[in-house]
Design a protein around this motif. Structure first.
Motif, mmCIF file in Angstrom:
data_model
loop_
_atom_site.group_PDB
_atom_site.id
_atom_site.type_symbol
_atom_site.label_atom_id
_atom_site.label_comp_id
_atom_site.label_asym_id
_atom_site.label_seq_id
_atom_site.Cartn_x
_atom_site.Cartn_y
_atom_site.Cartn_z
ATOM 1 N N ALA A 1 -1.385 -8.893 -2.763
ATOM 2 C CA ALA A 1 -2.093 -10.089 -3.197
ATOM 3 C C ALA A 1 -1.805 -10.330 -4.668
ATOM 4 C CB ALA A 1 -3.596 -9.935 -2.968
ATOM 5 N N GLY A 2 -1.289 -11.502 -4.981
ATOM 6 C CA GLY A 2 -1.018 -11.846 -6.365
ATOM 7 C C GLY A 2 0.385 -11.525 -6.827
ATOM 8 N N GLY A 3 1.231 -10.982 -5.963
ATOM 9 C CA GLY A 3 2.584 -10.708 -6.410
ATOM 10 C C GLY A 3 3.276 -9.608 -5.640
ATOM 11 N N VAL A 4 4.000 -8.762 -6.379
ATOM 12 C CA VAL A 4 4.806 -7.692 -5.796
ATOM 13 C C VAL A 4 4.491 -6.396 -6.533
ATOM 14 C CG1 VAL A 4 7.152 -6.876 -5.333
ATOM 15 C CG2 VAL A 4 6.631 -9.308 -5.166
ATOM 16 N N ALA A 5 4.442 -5.277 -5.800
ATOM 17 C CA ALA A 5 4.151 -3.981 -6.394
ATOM 18 C C ALA A 5 5.325 -3.036 -6.172
ATOM 19 C CB ALA A 5 2.875 -3.386 -5.801
ATOM 20 N N ASP A 6 5.580 -2.189 -7.163
ATOM 21 C CA ASP A 6 6.593 -1.139 -7.041
ATOM 22 C C ASP A 6 5.962 0.107 -6.425
ATOM 23 O OD1 ASP A 6 8.595 -2.670 -8.186
ATOM 24 O OD2 ASP A 6 8.124 -2.003 -10.218
ATOM 25 N N VAL A 7 6.611 0.671 -5.418
ATOM 26 C CA VAL A 7 6.127 1.882 -4.749
ATOM 27 C C VAL A 7 7.229 2.941 -4.783
ATOM 28 C CG1 VAL A 7 5.310 2.886 -2.586
ATOM 29 C CG2 VAL A 7 4.571 0.579 -3.251
ATOM 30 N N PRO A 8 7.092 3.981 -5.617
ATOM 31 C CA PRO A 8 8.093 5.045 -5.644
ATOM 32 C C PRO A 8 8.051 5.859 -4.344
ATOM 33 C CG PRO A 8 6.758 5.044 -7.645
ATOM 34 C CD PRO A 8 6.064 4.163 -6.659
ATOM 35 N N VAL A 9 9.193 6.064 -3.737
ATOM 36 C CA VAL A 9 9.288 6.769 -2.461
ATOM 37 C C VAL A 9 9.979 8.110 -2.664
ATOM 38 C CG1 VAL A 9 10.271 6.737 -0.132
ATOM 39 C CG2 VAL A 9 9.327 4.634 -1.128
ATOM 40 N N VAL A 10 9.333 9.173 -2.181
ATOM 41 C CA VAL A 10 9.944 10.491 -2.094
ATOM 42 C C VAL A 10 10.399 10.643 -0.654
ATOM 43 C CG1 VAL A 10 9.607 12.967 -2.390
ATOM 44 C CG2 VAL A 10 8.375 11.354 -3.871
ATOM 45 N N ALA A 11 11.694 10.637 -0.430
ATOM 46 C CA ALA A 11 12.237 10.523 0.921
ATOM 47 C C ALA A 11 12.177 11.828 1.690
ATOM 48 C CB ALA A 11 13.675 10.018 0.870
ATOM 49 N N LEU A 12 11.783 11.694 2.967
ATOM 50 C CA LEU A 12 11.878 12.767 3.952
ATOM 51 C C LEU A 12 12.983 12.398 4.936
ATOM 52 C CD1 LEU A 12 8.077 13.328 4.705
ATOM 53 C CD2 LEU A 12 9.555 14.716 3.224
ATOM 54 N N PRO A 13 13.584 13.365 5.637
ATOM 55 C CA PRO A 13 14.654 13.048 6.582
ATOM 56 C C PRO A 13 14.195 12.059 7.643
ATOM 57 C CG PRO A 13 14.532 15.411 6.200
ATOM 58 C CD PRO A 13 13.326 14.818 5.545
ATOM 59 N N ARG A 14 15.036 11.088 7.930
ATOM 60 C CA ARG A 14 14.723 10.098 8.959
ATOM 61 C C ARG A 14 14.853 10.738 10.338
ATOM 62 N NH1 ARG A 14 17.386 4.314 7.982
ATOM 63 N NH2 ARG A 14 15.719 3.825 9.450
#
Length: 285
Positions: free
Chosen positions: A120-133
């Motif tokens: 709501a109100g825009g865009v947010a940055d979300v840092p992702v720590v990746a796990l195996p797909r």
């Protein structure tokens, strides 16, 4: 009257614009700050155009960690949910980051990066720590993959040394217990399914696992009020519903349309009987 159906992908783009998370025993949507960081959360709520009440997840973390050091992150962990799950990636993590916490998402992805989520109100940055797909068909991890990935989860959490972890899957509860004992992190569990109601041994096993964990978890978050009945007496918990949060700029009608004006209902989520499809269809008649 018309019904617009939206599946999980559409929910990410349409319903997940909600900046914060709504619900709690004491409040409604997302503007009031309590405890540490009150001024920061109040400014953030205005920035994202939410209506009233608190950023519940941010307040919950602040209550547990009033002196949270910037060097120790808050990590949301899921080994099952999709990367852009609305409740986690579009609500919980952005709410924490907007309130000044170093919040990150540990989920299955090709590589660690910062993704952009509409809020709501825009865009947010979300840092992702990746796990195996997952390698299984349909992109959903198999039972074996859920077990195997836990070693990777532990290694990444040990490297991050978070102040608090927020778990979204019951099978990682034993790992959460280890993190609490070995790393000194607070542990929050998000209970958004009634496993005891599921038929078969898997549902019963997950329900027993939850009952064991309720004895040591720092807090349990429940997605529906009815889930509180399964908690042992005195279990600390917070109700955080999956409701959409309307921006302050959205005009809300005071009365329902009449005459020739159509009434549109939006169904966001998995289209199924268990998710209230019959209720929505009945409302259209």
């Amino acid at each position: 009257m018309r019904l617009a159906a939206a599946g999980p992908e559409a929910a990410t783009d349409a319903a997940s614009h909600d900046h914060g998370i709504e619900g709690h025993e004491r409040g409604g949507l997302c503007a009031r700050g309590v405890g540490a960081g009150k001024q920061t959360r109040s400014k953030t709520a205005k920035l994202h155009g939410c209506r009233t009440a608190a950023l519940k997840i941010a307040d919950l973390v602040a209550d547990h960690l009033p002196d949270l050091a910037a060097s120790r992150p808050v990590v949301h962990v899921t080994t099952v949910h999709p990367l852009r799950d609305p409740r986690i990636a579009a609500k919980a993590v952005p709410s924490l980051r907007a309130a000044g916490f170093d919040a990150r998402l540990m989920a299955r992805h090709t590589h660690s990066e910062t993704i952009r989520m509409r809020v709501a109100g825009g865009v947010a940055d979300v840092p992702v720590v990746a796990l195996p797909r997952p390698g299984s068909a349909g992109g959903r991890p198999s039972a074996l993959e859920r077990v195997r990935v836990q070693r990777t989860v532990w290694q990444k959490l040990a490297a991050l040394r978070p102040a608090l972890i927020h778990l979204h899957d019951p099978e990682v509860l034993p790992l959460g217990w280890r993190v609490q004992r070995r790393l000194g992190a607070r542990v929050v569990y998000d209970r958004h399914a009634a496993y005891a109601r599921r038929p078969g041994p898997a549902g019963r096993a997950l329900a027993r696992l939850e009952r064991w964990a309720f004895g040591w978890l720092d807090r349990t978050v429940i997605a529906e009020a009815s889930y509180a009945a399964a908690l042992p007496l005195g279990t600390p918990h917070t109700l955080v519903r999956n409701h959409a949060l309307a921006p302050a700029t959205l005009p809300l009608p005071k009365t329902l349309p009449t005459g020739e004006t159509p009434l549109r209902l939006v169904y966001a989520g998995t289209v199924s009987e268990a998710r209230g499809l019959t209720t929505m269809l009945t409302a259209l008649r």
